[in-house]
Design a protein around this motif. Sequence first.
Motif, mmCIF file in Angstrom:
data_model
loop_
_atom_site.group_PDB
_atom_site.id
_atom_site.type_symbol
_atom_site.label_atom_id
_atom_site.label_comp_id
_atom_site.label_asym_id
_atom_site.label_seq_id
_atom_site.Cartn_x
_atom_site.Cartn_y
_atom_site.Cartn_z
ATOM 1 N N PHE A 104 -23.662 -7.126 -9.351
ATOM 2 C CA PHE A 104 -22.044 -6.720 -9.075
ATOM 3 C C PHE A 104 -21.723 -6.614 -7.805
ATOM 4 O O PHE A 104 -22.534 -5.907 -7.043
ATOM 5 N N ASN A 105 -20.611 -6.613 -7.395
ATOM 6 C CA ASN A 105 -20.106 -6.696 -6.131
ATOM 7 C C ASN A 105 -18.720 -5.695 -6.105
ATOM 8 O O ASN A 105 -17.987 -6.046 -7.095
ATOM 9 N N ILE A 106 -18.349 -5.363 -4.825
ATOM 10 C CA ILE A 106 -16.927 -4.786 -4.717
ATOM 11 C C ILE A 106 -16.268 -5.280 -3.461
ATOM 12 O O ILE A 106 -16.830 -5.227 -2.397
ATOM 13 N N ILE A 107 -15.257 -6.103 -3.587
ATOM 14 C CA ILE A 107 -14.413 -6.486 -2.436
ATOM 15 C C ILE A 107 -13.180 -5.363 -2.237
ATOM 16 O O ILE A 107 -12.537 -4.877 -3.219
ATOM 17 N N ALA A 108 -13.251 -4.948 -1.160
ATOM 18 C CA ALA A 108 -12.122 -3.748 -0.772
ATOM 19 C C ALA A 108 -11.247 -4.140 0.402
ATOM 20 O O ALA A 108 -11.489 -4.784 1.122
ATOM 21 N N LEU A 109 -9.952 -3.645 0.161
ATOM 22 C CA LEU A 109 -8.835 -3.907 0.949
ATOM 23 C C LEU A 109 -8.400 -2.488 1.484
ATOM 24 O O LEU A 109 -8.190 -1.889 0.578
ATOM 25 N N ASP A 110 -8.400 -2.076 2.876
ATOM 26 C CA ASP A 110 -8.095 -1.020 3.109
ATOM 27 C C ASP A 110 -6.775 -0.875 4.045
ATOM 28 O O ASP A 110 -6.909 -1.428 5.243
ATOM 29 N N PHE A 111 -5.858 -0.274 3.466
ATOM 30 C CA PHE A 111 -4.541 -0.412 4.362
ATOM 31 C C PHE A 111 -4.546 1.116 4.998
ATOM 32 O O PHE A 111 -4.307 2.149 4.361
ATOM 33 N N THR A 112 -4.245 1.106 6.281
ATOM 34 C CA THR A 112 -3.692 2.387 6.880
ATOM 35 C C THR A 112 -2.092 2.317 6.784
ATOM 36 O O THR A 112 -1.625 1.519 7.473
ATOM 37 N N LEU A 113 -1.746 3.292 6.137
ATOM 38 C CA LEU A 113 -0.376 3.490 6.049
ATOM 39 C C LEU A 113 0.749 4.168 6.857
ATOM 40 O O LEU A 113 -0.116 4.930 7.418
ATOM 41 N N THR A 114 1.938 3.888 7.088
ATOM 42 C CA THR A 114 2.693 4.512 7.811
ATOM 43 C C THR A 114 3.372 5.431 6.763
ATOM 44 O O THR A 114 2.995 5.334 5.656
ATOM 45 N N LEU A 115 3.978 6.510 7.336
ATOM 46 C CA LEU A 115 4.647 7.505 6.239
ATOM 47 C C LEU A 115 5.483 6.697 5.427
ATOM 48 O O LEU A 115 5.906 7.070 4.168
ATOM 49 N N LYS A 116 6.386 5.564 5.985
ATOM 50 C CA LYS A 116 7.281 4.748 5.231
ATOM 51 C C LYS A 116 6.333 4.033 4.071
ATOM 52 O O LYS A 116 6.856 3.910 3.163
ATOM 53 N N GLY A 117 5.342 3.612 4.467
ATOM 54 C CA GLY A 117 4.495 2.887 3.631
ATOM 55 C C GLY A 117 3.809 3.489 2.307
ATOM 56 O O GLY A 117 3.546 3.230 1.391
ATOM 57 N N LEU A 118 3.690 5.018 2.729
ATOM 58 C CA LEU A 118 3.404 5.775 1.782
ATOM 59 C C LEU A 118 4.371 6.244 0.668
ATOM 60 O O LEU A 118 3.966 6.750 -0.657
ATOM 61 N N GLU A 119 5.561 5.714 0.706
ATOM 62 C CA GLU A 119 6.538 5.914 -0.024
ATOM 63 C C GLU A 119 6.203 5.012 -1.360
ATOM 64 O O GLU A 119 5.696 3.818 -1.389
ATOM 65 N N LYS A 120 6.548 5.667 -2.708
ATOM 66 C CA LYS A 120 6.179 4.946 -3.893
ATOM 67 C C LYS A 120 6.446 3.665 -4.130
ATOM 68 O O LYS A 120 5.988 2.684 -4.249
ATOM 69 N N ASP A 121 7.827 3.412 -3.719
ATOM 70 C CA ASP A 121 8.360 1.943 -3.773
ATOM 71 C C ASP A 121 7.898 0.979 -2.793
ATOM 72 O O ASP A 121 7.542 -0.078 -3.059
ATOM 73 N N ASN A 122 7.345 1.570 -1.520
ATOM 74 C CA ASN A 122 6.681 0.578 -0.735
ATOM 75 C C ASN A 122 5.174 0.457 -1.165
ATOM 76 O O ASN A 122 4.643 -0.621 -0.885
ATOM 77 N N ILE A 123 4.749 1.466 -1.826
ATOM 78 C CA ILE A 123 3.229 1.218 -2.150
ATOM 79 C C ILE A 123 3.223 -0.039 -3.191
ATOM 80 O O ILE A 123 2.501 -0.927 -3.128
ATOM 81 N N GLU A 124 4.077 -0.078 -4.025
ATOM 82 C CA GLU A 124 4.394 -1.097 -5.185
ATOM 83 C C GLU A 124 4.720 -2.655 -4.101
ATOM 84 O O GLU A 124 4.224 -3.535 -4.608
ATOM 85 N N LEU A 125 5.634 -2.335 -3.386
ATOM 86 C CA LEU A 125 6.083 -3.471 -2.395
ATOM 87 C C LEU A 125 4.444 -4.156 -1.556
ATOM 88 O O LEU A 125 4.249 -5.382 -1.442
ATOM 89 N N ILE A 126 3.781 -3.350 -1.296
ATOM 90 C CA ILE A 126 2.391 -3.532 -0.427
ATOM 91 C C ILE A 126 1.745 -4.390 -1.465
ATOM 92 O O ILE A 126 1.084 -5.420 -1.266
ATOM 93 N N VAL A 127 1.511 -3.726 -2.810
ATOM 94 C CA VAL A 127 0.684 -4.394 -3.845
ATOM 95 C C VAL A 127 1.237 -5.514 -4.147
ATOM 96 O O VAL A 127 0.667 -6.970 -4.431
ATOM 97 N N THR A 128 2.732 -5.882 -4.460
ATOM 98 C CA THR A 128 3.206 -7.076 -4.918
ATOM 99 C C THR A 128 3.124 -8.168 -4.014
ATOM 100 O O THR A 128 2.787 -9.333 -4.097
ATOM 101 N N ASN A 129 3.072 -7.897 -2.564
ATOM 102 C CA ASN A 129 2.986 -8.788 -1.464
ATOM 103 C C ASN A 129 1.780 -9.110 -1.365
ATOM 104 O O ASN A 129 1.396 -10.278 -1.116
#
Length: 302
Positions: free
Chosen positions: A155-180
């Motif tokens: 097995f293997n694991i692919i990882a994506l590491d996002f460094t967030l801004t304070l704006k990106g940390l907001e719950k709605d924007n976390i969902e937006l990041i994952v949606t995009n």
Amino acid sequence: KKQWYQRRVAITAGIETLNKTDIRDQLWEFYDRYYSANLMTIVIVGNETLDTLQDWAEKIFTAIPNKDSQKPVFNTLPFPPNDTRYINRLVYFKPKINTNFLKIIFPVNIEGYPDMSYVTSMLGYEGDTSLYKLLSDKGLITALGTGVYISTSNFNIIALDFTLTLKGLEKDNIELIVTNMFEYIRCFDENGINEGLWQENKQIDELRFRYKEKESPADYASMISATMSYREDPRDYLDPPSRRTYDEDLEKQIMSALKPHNMNMYIGSSEFSSEKAATDYGPQLDKKEKSTDCDSALIPLL
């Protein structure tokens, strides 16, 4: 769960984790079972002649006993498909350093150490039409790193590491990041595997390999030694891109793992509240922002 912890153990520890009455006995048991020449690989890097290096190796290491010890084999998967005890999880962490990040991992249950550079480079592309450009222009992230987080024989694991801004940390924007992110993945998925891009990516990696800068001799020796433990052909020890061959079915199999039901999300921020002080060892799980299922927080897109 037990199988997963057998696969990976912490490489650092504190008084809390080492405070066991039988820890010395456990250490000697491990030594007796696995300290065997047939499970070891040795790499020596130096300016001396090959004869001299060989002479050193024989003098220093021939005394190590060969117990014919068996290498541990784990047939179970650490992230069994559709098992929500281990997969499709959302976890919040409060790290000790001042940072905000989102890590998304996708288990890829393929045997044989497959090359996944095409998929990871596609995810980490930073051009005008990239996921990174879209999210950074929105002020949600400052960096995006992609790669193979773990690679084993089955097995293997692919990882994506996002460094967030304070704006990106907001719950709605976390969902937006994952949606995009999933919209971005779907674009590539619908267009199919592009062999031209695959070959171009290989050529770029070949240039990087050919003109690679010098690295620490210790790091170089460690890397080769680790590779020798699972690659039989010496031509593969350095993992040269020239040895890669295009396999459309393999690329499709890797892409098929990038689905919402097959991911874990880890959100870490020093901004999170906590009801207890940080320990000296590792991050702590915030009691208020506890683990939950990804499906309850995200809209599946694929």
